[in-house]
Design a protein around this motif. Structure first.
Motif, PDB file in Angstrom:
ATOM      1  N   ILE A 293      49.626  43.966  49.334  1.00 56.49           N
ATOM      2  CA  ILE A 293      48.618  43.134  48.110  1.00 56.49           C
ATOM      3  C   ILE A 293      48.575  43.567  46.997  1.00 56.49           C
ATOM      4  O   ILE A 293      50.099  43.579  46.320  1.00 56.49           O
ATOM      5  N   ASP A 294      48.288  42.423  45.572  1.00 54.90           N
ATOM      6  CA  ASP A 294      48.898  42.566  45.040  1.00 54.90           C
ATOM      7  C   ASP A 294      47.303  42.931  43.715  1.00 54.90           C
ATOM      8  O   ASP A 294      46.106  42.457  44.448  1.00 54.90           O
ATOM      9  N   ALA A 295      47.834  42.305  42.114  1.00 54.19           N
ATOM     10  CA  ALA A 295      46.331  42.591  41.508  1.00 54.19           C
ATOM     11  C   ALA A 295      46.629  41.212  39.824  1.00 54.19           C
ATOM     12  O   ALA A 295      47.619  40.602  40.097  1.00 54.19           O
ATOM     13  N   ALA A 296      45.556  41.015  40.157  1.00 50.73           N
ATOM     14  CA  ALA A 296      45.741  40.061  38.902  1.00 50.73           C
ATOM     15  C   ALA A 296      44.391  40.228  37.615  1.00 50.73           C
ATOM     16  O   ALA A 296      43.380  40.277  38.416  1.00 50.73           O
ATOM     17  N   PRO A 297      44.450  39.813  37.204  1.00 50.22           N
ATOM     18  CA  PRO A 297      43.061  39.921  35.677  1.00 50.22           C
ATOM     19  C   PRO A 297      42.071  39.515  36.858  1.00 50.22           C
ATOM     20  O   PRO A 297      42.506  38.115  37.143  1.00 50.22           O
ATOM     21  N   MET A 298      41.239  39.921  35.386  1.00 52.26           N
ATOM     22  CA  MET A 298      40.016  39.758  36.238  1.00 52.26           C
ATOM     23  C   MET A 298      39.929  38.281  35.887  1.00 52.26           C
ATOM     24  O   MET A 298      39.805  37.119  35.007  1.00 52.26           O
ATOM     25  N   PRO A 299      38.168  37.358  37.209  1.00 50.40           N
ATOM     26  CA  PRO A 299      38.712  36.045  36.727  1.00 50.40           C
ATOM     27  C   PRO A 299      37.376  35.513  35.448  1.00 50.40           C
ATOM     28  O   PRO A 299      36.990  36.349  34.867  1.00 50.40           O
ATOM     29  N   LYS A 300      38.165  33.975  34.613  1.00 54.27           N
ATOM     30  CA  LYS A 300      37.102  33.960  33.908  1.00 54.27           C
ATOM     31  C   LYS A 300      36.030  33.132  34.144  1.00 54.27           C
ATOM     32  O   LYS A 300      35.845  32.379  35.345  1.00 54.27           O
ATOM     33  N   ILE A 301      35.571  32.505  33.100  1.00 62.74           N
ATOM     34  CA  ILE A 301      33.892  31.763  33.198  1.00 62.74           C
ATOM     35  C   ILE A 301      35.050  30.306  33.388  1.00 62.74           C
ATOM     36  O   ILE A 301      34.678  29.127  34.282  1.00 62.74           O
TER      37      ILE A 301
END
Length: 445
Positions: A293-301
């Motif tokens: 598992i890992d994390a990434a920034p929130m998606p953008k439009i």
């Protein structure tokens, strides 16, 4: 029924205001003739188990050892119990000197004049050491009524192994997330992404807020109105409806926060949104997945859109106006940030509780933790999000509306009406927006 509940809240707020104005205790001296602190204070907190509970008692013991004429009484309440305790306690004067709180609690307490400003405490610790956004949530007319103890922010969690096996990249936009989640959807073994809409919770509000904030808008406008019918809001509603129909368990229409989180903890979703507390959940339920598992920034439009703050949760500490010994209370609050013990506190939930102080976030002693080192990328992603986001509805400062939008289930009901009753999106959004604005209007009555 919801309007009736809010009317009761407004009546209670009026009762509390009266109690505050007529029942304040007269402040007495906090120091003996020798200049030492002298007196007893009560501290309420909601860290109900484990090292966090032990930290608060240890902090009190250490303070009493240094100030031997001071007695600190520690009382612990779960968050729902805490809310009941202070709302009823203000009427009788039975409130603490110091307590933890949630940002929405702070807003309500400011509104009924129950807190003292903590500008001096923040300045003593070092104002420039704090992230700006968490301080803003408790600030009215340049008075800081709360001080953040720790923070965490919502980010996108994903399964590295599932992406690698499918030859897919980590999505950066909402459209990419939809397509990637659809490709990874292998129900009932693994769902692409669960979309929770359960009533009595705030998860659907949270998910809609993710999309609306990424578009540069807010669910509560600057003039205190609900925003569910703008293009960004309608696009967001449609997005989550489509995601629900394509990649989510059918039962998620009734999911609350733990139902949602447990799916990812157990390895049954490819994507989810959460803070660093996600790590502990996976470790407890599916330790074999920790390396995956890992994390990434929130998606953008759009991939090249600017970084917009999404949702940060800051757990603050406050000092109550009814305190007989406010200077002792403030000194105790300040002591919580002493480096060695503060870092031990943060390490009790490593990567879940991030420092409220920027320099501690970069301190080698804080970073020298196995979990923080293992999830170095995720911690960096969450830390970057902390200073940009706020609690839902507080993007323009503390507002009572922010408490209503996350507690009254209006947005959750809107989503359920669309999914279960086939109510058209625009019709459901207009109805929910009006309901929220009607509730907001009652705040001024």
């Amino acid at each position: 029924m919801k309007k009736k509940l809010l009317v009761l809240f407004v009546i209670l707020a009026m009762m509390i205001t009266t109690a505050c104005s007529s029942g304040e205790k007269e402040a007495t001296t906090n120091q003996s003739s020798s200049g030492e602190f002298e007196g007893e204070i009560t501290v309420w907190h909601s860290f109900t188990q484990g090292p966090r509970l032990e930290f608060m008692q240890a902090a009190a013991d250490s303070f009493m050892k240094e100030h031997q004429k001071v007695k600190i009484k520690i009382e612990t309440f779960a968050w729902p119990e805490f809310y009941t305790k202070w709302t009823t306690g203000l009427q009788s004067g039975q409130v603490p000197d110091v307590s933890t709180a949630l940002p929405n609690h702070v807003v309500e307490l400011i509104d009924v004049d129950a807190l003292v400003p903590l500008n001096d405490v923040i300045d003593n610790i070092g104002r420039d050491r704090f992230y700006e956004a968490p301080l803003k949530e408790g600030t009215v007319d340049e008075n800081n009524y709360s001080i953040p103890l720790y923070s965490h922010a919502q980010v996108m969690w994903y399964r590295k192994d599932l992406l690698e096996e499918a030859g897919l990249e980590v999505p950066k936009t909402w459209d990419e997330l939809y397509e990637t989640a659809k490709k990874l959807n292998n129900a009932p073994d693994v769902y692409g992404l669960s979309v929770p809409m359960g009533s009595g919770d705030m998860m659907a509000t949270r998910f809609l807020n993710f999309y609306v904030r990424s578009a540069g808008e807010t669910l509560i406008t600057k003039d205190g109105k609900a925003n569910l019918t703008s293009k960004a809001a309608i696009d967001g509603i449609n997005y989550w409806i489509n995601m629900y129909k394509t990649t989510s368990p059918e039962g998620s229409v009734n999911y609350k926060v733990l139902d949602q989180a447990n799916l990812y903890y157990q390895g049954k979703t490819a994507f989810d949104f959460n803070s660093g507390f996600q790590i502990g959940g996976v470790e407890t339920n599916s330790p074999q997945l920790l390396d995956k598992i890992d994390a990434a920034p929130m998606p953008k439009i759009n991939a090249n859109d600017p970084e917009n703050g999404i949702e940060t949760s800051n757990i603050p500490v406050v000092v109550w106006k009814n305190s007989k010994h406010p200077e002792i209370a403030k000194a105790f609050v300040e002591s919580l940030y002493e480096k060695e013990e503060y870092i031990k506190f943060l390490h009790s939930v490593p990567a879940g509780m991030l420092p409220a102080l920027k320099d501690i976030a970069e301190d080698p002693e804080f970073l020298n933790n196995p979990t923080i080192q293992k999830f170095d990328n995720a911690v960096k992603v969450i830390s970057a999000a902390v200073d940009k986001g706020t609690a839902i509805g507080m993007e323009n400062g503390p507002t009572l509306q922010s408490g209503i939008i996350v507690s009254q289930g209006v947005i959750e009901k809107m989503f359920q009406d669309i999914v279960l009753k086939d109510v058209p999106v625009n019709e459901a959004a207009e109805k929910a927006e009006k309901e929220l604005n009607d509730l907001f209007k009652m705040l001024g009555k």
